[in-house]
Design a protein around this motif. Structure first.
Motif, PDB file in Angstrom:
ATOM      1  N   THR A 161       2.330  36.535  30.088  1.00 43.51           N
ATOM      2  CA  THR A 161       2.070  37.339  28.917  1.00 43.51           C
ATOM      3  C   THR A 161       3.325  37.563  28.057  1.00 43.51           C
ATOM      4  OG1 THR A 161      -0.345  38.113  29.916  1.00 43.51           O
ATOM      5  CG2 THR A 161       0.466  39.296  28.058  1.00 43.51           C
ATOM      6  N   PRO A 162       3.376  37.166  26.729  1.00 42.01           N
ATOM      7  CA  PRO A 162       4.410  37.720  26.108  1.00 42.01           C
ATOM      8  C   PRO A 162       4.099  39.112  25.660  1.00 42.01           C
ATOM      9  CG  PRO A 162       3.734  35.482  25.485  1.00 42.01           C
ATOM     10  CD  PRO A 162       2.729  35.783  26.454  1.00 42.01           C
ATOM     11  N   THR A 163       5.291  39.914  25.756  1.00 39.36           N
ATOM     12  CA  THR A 163       5.075  41.097  25.141  1.00 39.36           C
ATOM     13  C   THR A 163       4.326  41.357  23.997  1.00 39.36           C
ATOM     14  OG1 THR A 163       7.505  41.525  24.556  1.00 39.36           O
ATOM     15  CG2 THR A 163       6.776  42.390  26.929  1.00 39.36           C
ATOM     16  N   GLY A 164       4.662  40.578  22.906  1.00 36.50           N
ATOM     17  CA  GLY A 164       4.427  40.542  21.480  1.00 36.50           C
ATOM     18  C   GLY A 164       2.747  40.019  21.609  1.00 36.50           C
ATOM     19  N   PHE A 165       2.506  39.326  22.678  1.00 37.37           N
ATOM     20  CA  PHE A 165       0.933  39.137  22.412  1.00 37.37           C
ATOM     21  C   PHE A 165       0.150  40.403  22.998  1.00 37.37           C
ATOM     22  CE2 PHE A 165      -2.858  38.213  24.845  1.00 37.37           C
ATOM     23  CZ  PHE A 165      -3.642  37.227  24.270  1.00 37.37           C
ATOM     24  N   ALA A 166       0.741  41.030  24.079  1.00 36.94           N
ATOM     25  CA  ALA A 166       0.062  42.000  24.561  1.00 36.94           C
ATOM     26  C   ALA A 166      -0.032  43.344  23.407  1.00 36.94           C
ATOM     27  CB  ALA A 166       0.850  42.875  25.655  1.00 36.94           C
ATOM     28  N   ALA A 167       1.053  43.298  22.625  1.00 35.82           N
ATOM     29  CA  ALA A 167       1.154  44.354  21.605  1.00 35.82           C
ATOM     30  C   ALA A 167       0.063  44.224  20.664  1.00 35.82           C
ATOM     31  CB  ALA A 167       2.610  44.254  21.021  1.00 35.82           C
ATOM     32  N   ILE A 168      -0.177  42.841  20.030  1.00 38.45           N
ATOM     33  CA  ILE A 168      -0.858  42.392  18.905  1.00 38.45           C
ATOM     34  C   ILE A 168      -2.448  42.579  19.558  1.00 38.45           C
ATOM     35  CG2 ILE A 168      -2.015  40.634  17.709  1.00 38.45           C
ATOM     36  CD1 ILE A 168       0.733  41.567  16.660  1.00 38.45           C
ATOM     37  N   ARG A 169      -2.705  42.290  20.665  1.00 43.29           N
ATOM     38  CA  ARG A 169      -3.859  42.545  21.509  1.00 43.29           C
ATOM     39  C   ARG A 169      -4.261  44.029  21.161  1.00 43.29           C
ATOM     40  NH1 ARG A 169      -7.749  39.650  20.898  1.00 43.29           N
ATOM     41  NH2 ARG A 169      -8.913  41.683  20.609  1.00 43.29           N
ATOM     42  N   THR A 170      -3.314  44.768  21.665  1.00 44.02           N
ATOM     43  CA  THR A 170      -3.537  46.331  21.477  1.00 44.02           C
ATOM     44  C   THR A 170      -4.027  46.794  20.291  1.00 44.02           C
ATOM     45  OG1 THR A 170      -2.239  46.698  23.549  1.00 44.02           O
ATOM     46  CG2 THR A 170      -2.735  48.548  22.131  1.00 44.02           C
TER      47      THR A 170
END
Length: 327
Positions: free
Chosen positions: A124-133
């Protein structure tokens, strides 16, 4: 604090509040007003669970395409009287798994949440996690392109869910493309590899386990048959993590829970995913465990679940139409 600095802080707070209000307003407009594709709903088959009657789903399946190709809720109903739904999406990452789980829990209280383990190892890229949040808080980040298809009701209506997938999230595939004989014989043999779950994935898995506990659901990790995605090293890693989380782990690739998959016939893409015939075997094995080990009740014969009987009758006709080699 000096007066000029106070003014800067006040201005920054005013700008931040304005941005939040704008994001909230834009989110209210662009969020789909129903859980159907024609309303702009992303991954509609997974979110069809939102259209099921409240508190009617006892088992929720989560994960990627391995899950929606392996578990058939209508077969589970016909064999065990279990109500279930597969809220899986292609290449699902754990932040999205968490989002789907939280959405489903808004109108369902499943007894068991089954998480297919392939997604544990998808980085999981950190960017993906951030956008998901951000998308969970402000849906405009996910549905920003919907401005092109806005209708008048998007400005006045509130979101609702009136649709559910006829197959309850299962994707029925009948084509056959065999796995290699060598790969199917050796994929669960020791190879000296060490599998690890990425740290960010582990954080999300821990949180998913917490959410399940707080909502009275048993989390069960399940590895479906796949010569492409599974291995002995991944089995060992998943088994250890399940022990650390104090949750059950089932591996249909080996051991006492092994499902006898015919890799010449039971896959449509050379052993990556199961076709209908392979899914029938895996679903049957899962159904026995859900009833006997996890004590999921049967609703067979209950008038409140008549729609499941109707859907199952239609599903049986679909299965009967499936053409298999040499039959």
């Amino acid at each position: 604090m000096h007066l000029p600095r106070l003014r800067h802080v006040a201005f920054a707070a005013f700008v931040a509040a304005g941005m939040i209000c704008l994001l909230a307003l834009a989110s209210r407009v662009v969020v789909p007003k129903n859980n159907q594709v024609e309303f702009g709903q992303a991954d509609a088959p997974a979110f069809g669970v939102l259209g099921e009657p409240r508190d009617s789903i006892d088992v929720l399946f989560l994960g990627d395409s391995e899950a929606y190709c392996s578990f058939s809720p209508l077969q589970l109903w016909g064999e065990q009287g279990i109500t279930s739904y597969v809220a899986a999406t292609s290449a699902q990452r754990l932040p999205y798994t968490r989002s789907i789980l939280l959405k489903a829990l808004q109108n369902q209280r499943p007894r068991v949440v089954v998480l297919e383990t392939n997604c544990l190892f998808r980085k999981t890229p950190t960017g993906f996690a951030a956008i998901r949040t951000l998308s969970d808080i402000f849906p405009v980040f996910e549905y920003h392109s919907r401005w092109k298809s806005l209708r008048p009701e998007d400005f006045t209506s509130t979101p609702r869910a009136t649709w559910t997938d006829p197959n309850k999230g299962y994707r029925l595939r009948t084509s056959v493309n065999a796995a290699s004989a060598e790969r199917s014989r050796t994929y669960m043999e020791p190879k000296g590899e060490t599998a690890t779950i990425p740290a960010l994935n582990r954080w999300y898995l821990d949180d998913i386990a917490r959410i399940c506990r707080e909502n009275g659901a048993q989390l069960v990790l399940v590895s479906t048959p796949s010569v492409k995605n599974w291995s002995l090293s991944r089995h060992a890693c998943a088994e250890q993590v399940a022990a650390e989380l104090d949750v059950s782990y089932i591996d249909f690739n080996m051991g006492s829970e092994h499902v006898d998959i015919d890799w010449e016939r039971d896959t449509f893409d050379k052993g990556d995913h199961l076709n209908l015939y392979g899914a029938q075997k895996t679903t049957s094995a899962m159904g026995v465990l859900l009833r006997q080990t996890f004590h999921v009740p049967s609703h067979a014969g209950d008038d409140a679940y008549q729609s499941w009987d109707d859907n199952y009758a239609r599903y049986q006709k679909d299965v009967k139409k499936a053409s298999w080699p040499d039959e």
